[in-house]
Write a protein that holds these residues in place. Structure first.
Motif, PDB file in Angstrom:
ATOM      1  N   TYR A  81      -8.368 -59.872  -1.904  1.00  0.00           N
ATOM      2  CA  TYR A  81      -7.637 -59.955  -3.164  1.00  0.00           C
ATOM      3  C   TYR A  81      -6.998 -58.600  -3.450  1.00  0.00           C
ATOM      4  O   TYR A  81      -7.692 -57.575  -3.517  1.00  0.00           O
ATOM      5  CB  TYR A  81      -8.571 -60.353  -4.303  1.00  0.00           C
ATOM      6  CG  TYR A  81      -9.084 -61.776  -4.181  1.00  0.00           C
ATOM      7  CD1 TYR A  81      -8.370 -62.831  -4.735  1.00  0.00           C
ATOM      8  CD2 TYR A  81     -10.260 -62.057  -3.494  1.00  0.00           C
ATOM      9  CE1 TYR A  81      -8.827 -64.144  -4.616  1.00  0.00           C
ATOM     10  CE2 TYR A  81     -10.726 -63.356  -3.373  1.00  0.00           C
ATOM     11  CZ  TYR A  81     -10.005 -64.390  -3.933  1.00  0.00           C
ATOM     12  OH  TYR A  81     -10.453 -65.683  -3.811  1.00  0.00           O
ATOM     13  N   VAL A  82      -5.687 -58.584  -3.593  1.00  0.00           N
ATOM     14  CA  VAL A  82      -4.961 -57.341  -3.816  1.00  0.00           C
ATOM     15  C   VAL A  82      -5.435 -56.694  -5.120  1.00  0.00           C
ATOM     16  O   VAL A  82      -5.516 -57.344  -6.164  1.00  0.00           O
ATOM     17  CB  VAL A  82      -3.444 -57.611  -3.865  1.00  0.00           C
ATOM     18  CG1 VAL A  82      -2.675 -56.345  -4.238  1.00  0.00           C
ATOM     19  CG2 VAL A  82      -2.963 -58.161  -2.527  1.00  0.00           C
ATOM     20  N   GLY A  83      -5.757 -55.404  -5.051  1.00  0.00           N
ATOM     21  CA  GLY A  83      -6.172 -54.660  -6.233  1.00  0.00           C
ATOM     22  C   GLY A  83      -7.641 -54.751  -6.550  1.00  0.00           C
ATOM     23  O   GLY A  83      -8.113 -54.129  -7.501  1.00  0.00           O
ATOM     24  N   THR A 113      -4.802 -63.071   2.432  1.00  0.00           N
ATOM     25  CA  THR A 113      -4.574 -62.036   1.423  1.00  0.00           C
ATOM     26  C   THR A 113      -3.931 -62.679   0.200  1.00  0.00           C
ATOM     27  O   THR A 113      -2.840 -63.270   0.294  1.00  0.00           O
ATOM     28  CB  THR A 113      -3.681 -60.916   1.963  1.00  0.00           C
ATOM     29  OG1 THR A 113      -4.299 -60.353   3.131  1.00  0.00           O
ATOM     30  CG2 THR A 113      -3.488 -59.822   0.923  1.00  0.00           C
ATOM     31  N   ASP A 115      -2.578 -62.253  -3.682  1.00  0.00           N
ATOM     32  CA  ASP A 115      -2.110 -61.383  -4.767  1.00  0.00           C
ATOM     33  C   ASP A 115      -2.023 -62.240  -6.021  1.00  0.00           C
ATOM     34  O   ASP A 115      -1.070 -63.013  -6.203  1.00  0.00           O
ATOM     35  CB  ASP A 115      -0.752 -60.774  -4.427  1.00  0.00           C
ATOM     36  CG  ASP A 115      -0.313 -59.715  -5.437  1.00  0.00           C
ATOM     37  OD1 ASP A 115      -0.709 -59.833  -6.617  1.00  0.00           O
ATOM     38  OD2 ASP A 115       0.425 -58.794  -5.054  1.00  0.00           O
ATOM     39  N   SER A 117      -1.623 -61.405  -9.130  1.00  0.00           N
ATOM     40  CA  SER A 117      -0.575 -61.022 -10.072  1.00  0.00           C
ATOM     41  C   SER A 117       0.767 -61.625  -9.673  1.00  0.00           C
ATOM     42  O   SER A 117       1.521 -62.117 -10.516  1.00  0.00           O
ATOM     43  CB  SER A 117      -0.464 -59.493 -10.143  1.00  0.00           C
ATOM     44  OG  SER A 117      -1.659 -58.922 -10.606  1.00  0.00           O
ATOM     45  N   THR A 120       1.007 -64.861  -4.704  1.00  0.00           N
ATOM     46  CA  THR A 120       1.355 -65.044  -3.299  1.00  0.00           C
ATOM     47  C   THR A 120       0.108 -65.088  -2.434  1.00  0.00           C
ATOM     48  O   THR A 120      -0.936 -64.538  -2.781  1.00  0.00           O
ATOM     49  CB  THR A 120       2.264 -63.902  -2.806  1.00  0.00           C
ATOM     50  OG1 THR A 120       1.579 -62.648  -2.971  1.00  0.00           O
ATOM     51  CG2 THR A 120       3.560 -63.877  -3.595  1.00  0.00           C
TER      52      THR A 120
END
Length: 396
Positions: A81-83, A113, A115, A117, A120
């Motif tokens: 998960y990004v972030g 992966t 994202d 927010s 995607t």
């Protein structure tokens, strides 16, 4: 002195070595355990459910052998998960004659992966990994390898330094359970430490876990799957995902529960059937869904959840956990007059106000590892150990 090299025997990965899965899909790499059969997956249109049912919560390899070393090649699918800080690699747990004997993780594999927010999803492929367990006790024994409860896992190859044969039928009752991400094992420490796995071990039963993260939504194909799956004991934990997704209103909820239970009863007319309401979750006790991501602490590496509904919307039939518990109590009371093997458990008896004060939900939605252990112990005490418990010996 250097250890003696092993002479490896490769054993085909077949259904008689796998427990807890309802289907094995052949892939270019090996086999992929599924917790829903192919026909049920064909009825599904939701990516979340597709991901959840392919994560092998409660699924394990079980075999008899004299081997002192075991190798397992797997191809995991990991989520990033990004972030958010990286998720820990899924654990593979080794049990020998029912006792913990080691664990391992698999590196590499495929990656998804996400994202949140941007909304995607990116897929990348990677290599298979080899897990190795050595120095096992000599002599005949039953070996279990529990697969990661929250990491989709393709089984590629099994090698041992002595022949393998399927373990005989365990000769104990089978418990079929359906629930949400909490039953699936979200935030549990390991596959044998999800609350259903802990409760099953204490109750001395075989577990088939249909805990499906984000997906306990009273889907008819899940009810039919439960109807058709051999089981001696059955439980359904209903409510939180219906609120999370804002899936239905009050008018639809009770009839949907009745329909779900009716379908299960078609295949299991007299089995003990336990309906469990949601555990305490202050986020949605009196506030309807949907549940939304709260990114306010993302800079600290924390992803939280928040309730996006309005308490005033209850007047228009929106569901909260309080409303759902009232409805489930009513449904079970109505049916119990004609179904003496139907039972009800308030989820707050597993995790309630005092538990939340001591072990708060880290992301406001899911219990942590310590709370999973507490829930498993309490469920086992209520359902299995109590003389009049719904799953006590002699019922069904």
């Amino acid at each position: 002195m250097p250890s003696t090299p092993h002479t490896w025997i490769t054993t085909p990965l077949t259904a008689d070595l796998v427990r807890g899965a309802l289907d094995l899909e052949s892939t270019p790499h090996g086999i992929l355990p599924h917790r829903l059969p192919a026909w049920a997956r064909a009825r599904n249109t939701d990516g979340q459910l597709a991901m959840a049912e392919s994560q092998p919560s409660g699924v394990r390899l079980v075999f008899r052998t004299r081997a002192t070393a075991v190798e397992l090649d797997t191809l995991p699918t990991k989520r990033v998960y990004v972030g958010v800080p990286p998720r820990p690699d899924g654990r593979y747990e080794l049990l020998v004659d029912g006792r913990p004997a080691g664990w391992a993780t698999a590196t590499g594999g495929n990656t998804v992966t996400i994202d949140m927010s941007a909304g995607t999803v990116e897929h990348t492929t990677g290599p298979a990994a080899t897990l190795r367990f050595t120095d096992l006790s000599e002599g005949d024994k039953t070996v279990e390898i529990w697969l990661p409860h929250d990491e989709t896992t393709q089984l590629v190859a099994l090698r041992t330094d002595a022949p393998v044969e399927p373990a005989p039928a365990p000769g104990r009752r089978t418990w079929l359970h359906h629930g949400s991400s909490i039953s699936h094992g979200s935030d549990a420490a390991s596959p044998t430490a999800t609350w259903p796995a802990l409760a099953a071990a204490r109750g001395g039963v075989e577990l088939v876990n249909l805990g499906l993260a984000g997906s306990a939504l009273l889907d008819p194909f899940v009810a039919r799957t439960m109807r058709d799956t051999p089981a001696d004991l059955i439980s359904v934990k209903i409510g939180i995902n219906v609120v999370n997704t804002d899936l239905m209103r009050l008018r639809a909820f009770a009839p949907a529960v009745h329909g779900f239970l009716d379908t299960i009863r078609e295949g299991h007319p007299t089995a003990p059937l336990l309906v469990v309401s949601p555990i305490l979750c202050p986020l949605h006790e009196d506030t309807p869904g949907p549940t939304a991501f709260d990114f306010s602490r993302i800079g600290e590496g924390r992803l939280l959840f928040t309730a996006a509904g309005d308490p005033a919307e209850r007047a228009h039939g929106k569901l909260t956990l309080g409303v759902i518990r009232d409805e489930l109590t009513s449904v079970v009371a109505q049916r119990a007059a004609d179904d003496p093997n139907l039972h009800y458990l308030d989820g707050r008896d597993l995790y309630g106000e005092a538990d939340h004060a001591e072990l708060p939900l880290p992301d406001r939605l899911h219990p942590d590892a310590a709370a999973h252990r507490r829930m498993g112990e309490r469920f086992a005490a209520h359902a299995f150990a109590a003389p009049d418990g719904p799953f006590s010996e002699g019922r069904g």
